[in-house]
Design an enzyme around this catalytic site. Sequence first.
Site, PDB file in Angstrom:
ATOM      1  N   ASP A  10       4.541  -8.055  -3.547  1.00 60.48           N
ATOM      2  CA  ASP A  10       3.723  -6.939  -3.086  1.00 60.48           C
ATOM      3  C   ASP A  10       4.362  -6.424  -1.804  1.00 60.48           C
ATOM      4  O   ASP A  10       5.226  -7.086  -1.225  1.00 60.48           O
ATOM      5  CB  ASP A  10       2.280  -7.421  -2.809  1.00 60.48           C
ATOM      6  CG  ASP A  10       1.406  -6.307  -2.257  1.00 60.48           C
ATOM      7  OD1 ASP A  10       1.428  -5.195  -2.812  1.00 60.48           O
ATOM      8  OD2 ASP A  10       0.721  -6.523  -1.238  1.00 60.48           O
ATOM      9  N   SER A  11       3.898  -5.273  -1.352  1.00 67.70           N
ATOM     10  CA  SER A  11       4.403  -4.750  -0.085  1.00 67.70           C
ATOM     11  C   SER A  11       3.968  -5.629   1.093  1.00 67.70           C
ATOM     12  O   SER A  11       4.569  -5.561   2.161  1.00 67.70           O
ATOM     13  CB  SER A  11       3.893  -3.326   0.121  1.00 67.70           C
ATOM     14  OG  SER A  11       2.486  -3.299  -0.022  1.00 67.70           O
ATOM     15  N   TYR A  42       4.042   0.629   1.210  1.00 64.05           N
ATOM     16  CA  TYR A  42       4.792   1.358   0.191  1.00 64.05           C
ATOM     17  C   TYR A  42       4.066   2.668  -0.171  1.00 64.05           C
ATOM     18  O   TYR A  42       4.671   3.611  -0.655  1.00 64.05           O
ATOM     19  CB  TYR A  42       4.911   0.535  -1.100  1.00 64.05           C
ATOM     20  CG  TYR A  42       5.893  -0.616  -1.111  1.00 64.05           C
ATOM     21  CD1 TYR A  42       6.535  -1.080   0.041  1.00 64.05           C
ATOM     22  CD2 TYR A  42       6.185  -1.271  -2.315  1.00 64.05           C
ATOM     23  CE1 TYR A  42       7.431  -2.153  -0.016  1.00 64.05           C
ATOM     24  CE2 TYR A  42       7.079  -2.336  -2.381  1.00 64.05           C
ATOM     25  CZ  TYR A  42       7.694  -2.775  -1.224  1.00 64.05           C
ATOM     26  OH  TYR A  42       8.568  -3.835  -1.295  1.00 64.05           O
ATOM     27  N   GLY A  43       2.753   2.680   0.058  1.00 60.33           N
ATOM     28  CA  GLY A  43       1.900   3.732  -0.488  1.00 60.33           C
ATOM     29  C   GLY A  43       2.103   5.127   0.065  1.00 60.33           C
ATOM     30  O   GLY A  43       1.579   6.092  -0.470  1.00 60.33           O
ATOM     31  N   CYS A  73       1.861  -5.083  -6.619  1.00 64.04           N
ATOM     32  CA  CYS A  73       1.633  -3.850  -5.864  1.00 64.04           C
ATOM     33  C   CYS A  73       1.457  -2.678  -6.844  1.00 64.04           C
ATOM     34  O   CYS A  73       2.348  -2.403  -7.661  1.00 64.04           O
ATOM     35  CB  CYS A  73       2.842  -3.613  -4.968  1.00 64.04           C
ATOM     36  SG  CYS A  73       2.759  -2.087  -4.027  1.00 64.04           S
ATOM     37  N   ASN A  74       0.329  -1.975  -6.744  1.00 64.05           N
ATOM     38  CA  ASN A  74       0.105  -0.855  -7.669  1.00 64.05           C
ATOM     39  C   ASN A  74       1.112   0.255  -7.447  1.00 64.05           C
ATOM     40  O   ASN A  74       1.550   0.905  -8.397  1.00 64.05           O
ATOM     41  CB  ASN A  74      -1.315  -0.309  -7.500  1.00 64.05           C
ATOM     42  CG  ASN A  74      -2.351  -1.322  -7.881  1.00 64.05           C
ATOM     43  OD1 ASN A  74      -2.534  -2.317  -7.185  1.00 64.05           O
ATOM     44  ND2 ASN A  74      -3.033  -1.111  -8.986  1.00 64.05           N
ATOM     45  N   THR A  75       1.471   0.481  -6.175  1.00 65.61           N
ATOM     46  CA  THR A  75       2.432   1.547  -5.888  1.00 65.61           C
ATOM     47  C   THR A  75       3.784   1.219  -6.523  1.00 65.61           C
ATOM     48  O   THR A  75       4.405   2.065  -7.184  1.00 65.61           O
ATOM     49  CB  THR A  75       2.587   1.726  -4.367  1.00 65.61           C
ATOM     50  OG1 THR A  75       1.297   1.988  -3.798  1.00 65.61           O
ATOM     51  CG2 THR A  75       3.523   2.865  -4.035  1.00 65.61           C
ATOM     52  N   GLU A 152      -7.571  -4.382   6.173  1.00 64.83           N
ATOM     53  CA  GLU A 152      -6.722  -5.302   6.959  1.00 64.83           C
ATOM     54  C   GLU A 152      -7.276  -5.507   8.365  1.00 64.83           C
ATOM     55  O   GLU A 152      -6.963  -6.500   9.013  1.00 64.83           O
ATOM     56  CB  GLU A 152      -5.283  -4.792   6.986  1.00 64.83           C
ATOM     57  CG  GLU A 152      -4.678  -4.812   5.588  1.00 64.83           C
ATOM     58  CD  GLU A 152      -3.167  -4.957   5.558  1.00 64.83           C
ATOM     59  OE1 GLU A 152      -2.531  -4.837   6.619  1.00 64.83           O
ATOM     60  OE2 GLU A 152      -2.638  -5.174   4.455  1.00 64.83           O
ATOM     61  N   CYS A 184      -5.361  -0.361  -6.477  1.00 64.13           N
ATOM     62  CA  CYS A 184      -4.624  -0.795  -5.284  1.00 64.13           C
ATOM     63  C   CYS A 184      -4.983  -2.253  -5.031  1.00 64.13           C
ATOM     64  O   CYS A 184      -6.136  -2.654  -5.227  1.00 64.13           O
ATOM     65  CB  CYS A 184      -5.022   0.069  -4.087  1.00 64.13           C
ATOM     66  SG  CYS A 184      -4.234  -0.445  -2.539  1.00 64.13           S
ATOM     67  N   THR A 185      -3.988  -3.003  -4.583  1.00 62.79           N
ATOM     68  CA  THR A 185      -4.191  -4.438  -4.337  1.00 62.79           C
ATOM     69  C   THR A 185      -5.464  -4.749  -3.558  1.00 62.79           C
ATOM     70  O   THR A 185      -6.215  -5.652  -3.907  1.00 62.79           O
ATOM     71  CB  THR A 185      -3.007  -4.992  -3.510  1.00 62.79           C
ATOM     72  OG1 THR A 185      -2.697  -4.064  -2.457  1.00 62.79           O
ATOM     73  CG2 THR A 185      -1.800  -5.251  -4.371  1.00 62.79           C
ATOM     74  N   HIS A 186      -5.657  -3.989  -2.463  1.00 64.53           N
ATOM     75  CA  HIS A 186      -6.712  -4.339  -1.508  1.00 64.53           C
ATOM     76  C   HIS A 186      -8.134  -3.963  -1.947  1.00 64.53           C
ATOM     77  O   HIS A 186      -9.101  -4.530  -1.457  1.00 64.53           O
ATOM     78  CB  HIS A 186      -6.477  -3.611  -0.183  1.00 64.53           C
ATOM     79  CG  HIS A 186      -5.260  -4.012   0.563  1.00 64.53           C
ATOM     80  ND1 HIS A 186      -3.990  -3.960   0.033  1.00 64.53           N
ATOM     81  CD2 HIS A 186      -5.104  -4.475   1.837  1.00 64.53           C
ATOM     82  CE1 HIS A 186      -3.115  -4.351   0.941  1.00 64.53           C
ATOM     83  NE2 HIS A 186      -3.762  -4.673   2.036  1.00 64.53           N
TER      84      HIS A 186
HETATM   85  N1  DGL Z   1       0.051  -2.886  -2.133  1.00 63.96           N
HETATM   86  C1  DGL Z   1      -0.132  -1.454  -2.083  1.00 63.96           C
HETATM   87  C2  DGL Z   1      -0.676  -0.973  -3.433  1.00 63.96           C
HETATM   88  O1  DGL Z   1      -1.257  -1.740  -4.177  1.00 63.96           O
HETATM   89  C3  DGL Z   1      -1.059  -1.051  -0.946  1.00 63.96           C
HETATM   90  C4  DGL Z   1      -0.426  -1.205   0.419  1.00 63.96           C
HETATM   91  C5  DGL Z   1       0.788  -0.334   0.597  1.00 63.96           C
HETATM   92  O2  DGL Z   1       0.636   0.918   0.661  1.00 63.96           O
HETATM   93  O3  DGL Z   1       1.878  -0.885   0.663  1.00 63.96           O
HETATM   94  O4  DGL Z   1      -0.526   0.176  -3.762  1.00 63.96           O
END
Ligand code: DGL
Length: 267
Positions: A10-11, A42-43, A73-75, A152, A184-186
Amino acid sequence: MTSPVIGIFDSGAGGLVVMKALIEKLPHVSIVYFGDTARLPYGDKSPAIINHYACTSAAFLAAQAVNMLVVACNTASAYATEMLRKELTLPVIDVIAPSVAMACRQSKNGKIAVLGTYATINSGCYQKLITFLYPGAEVTAIACPLFVPLIEESMTDHPATALIVAEYLRPLRSAGVDTVILGCTHYPLLNAVIAAEIGEGVTIIDSASCCAEQTFQSLTDISSTQIAETPSYRFFVSDNVERFRKLATAFLPALPSELDVRLALHD
Ligand code: DGL
């Protein structure tokens, strides 16, 4: 007999939400986690940069001799999944396809919302996949860039967060959606606030548990006879070990507080 090892990247620390779902579903499996904390988020990056970051993060895990790669990571999933499948000889699981399949099975009226980062929403990836699996579906896609920092900063219960959630989700009031994908992960950490905002009768799909189910099925296909002894969990980040440890206790509280987190620097 040795346990299969899953590599997750993940990022940052958000992928620990996916790791939590994987541990619940696959308690015998060892995991190597990489959080690209030097380069997050990453987003808000461009497609070329996201692909480059995803590629180097995946290559790092491939070098740790993992048997399967989970793009938590979804992105990164939105942009890099196909490329990683071409470049790696490992099975690659993403977080998008399993949750979209679940959303399309669950939705009765074909009105589906997806929430994600700017890059994820701009990729059009969810929109394309949903309308492929559910022809005629109406997709409401909303970028929610403030959700990650709020989570976060441990502000999930803060009144400001409820206001921001209400503001971002305003288009849903008239969209008539019956299904919302947390892309998104979070975002599962905001589940309660999002559920309160969208009201009853709307199904919330979280990417982590759908991804864990898909990983379980794929792993059964490649290693049906391998049962682990005690699984091991190893963590690498590209910067800021201490911040990762702190977030890890919030995202995956079952882990020991003094996690073995190592620095893995990029060029
Ligand atoms: N992990 C990213 C996602 O799931 C969220 C955090 C980021 O923007 O890196 O898209």
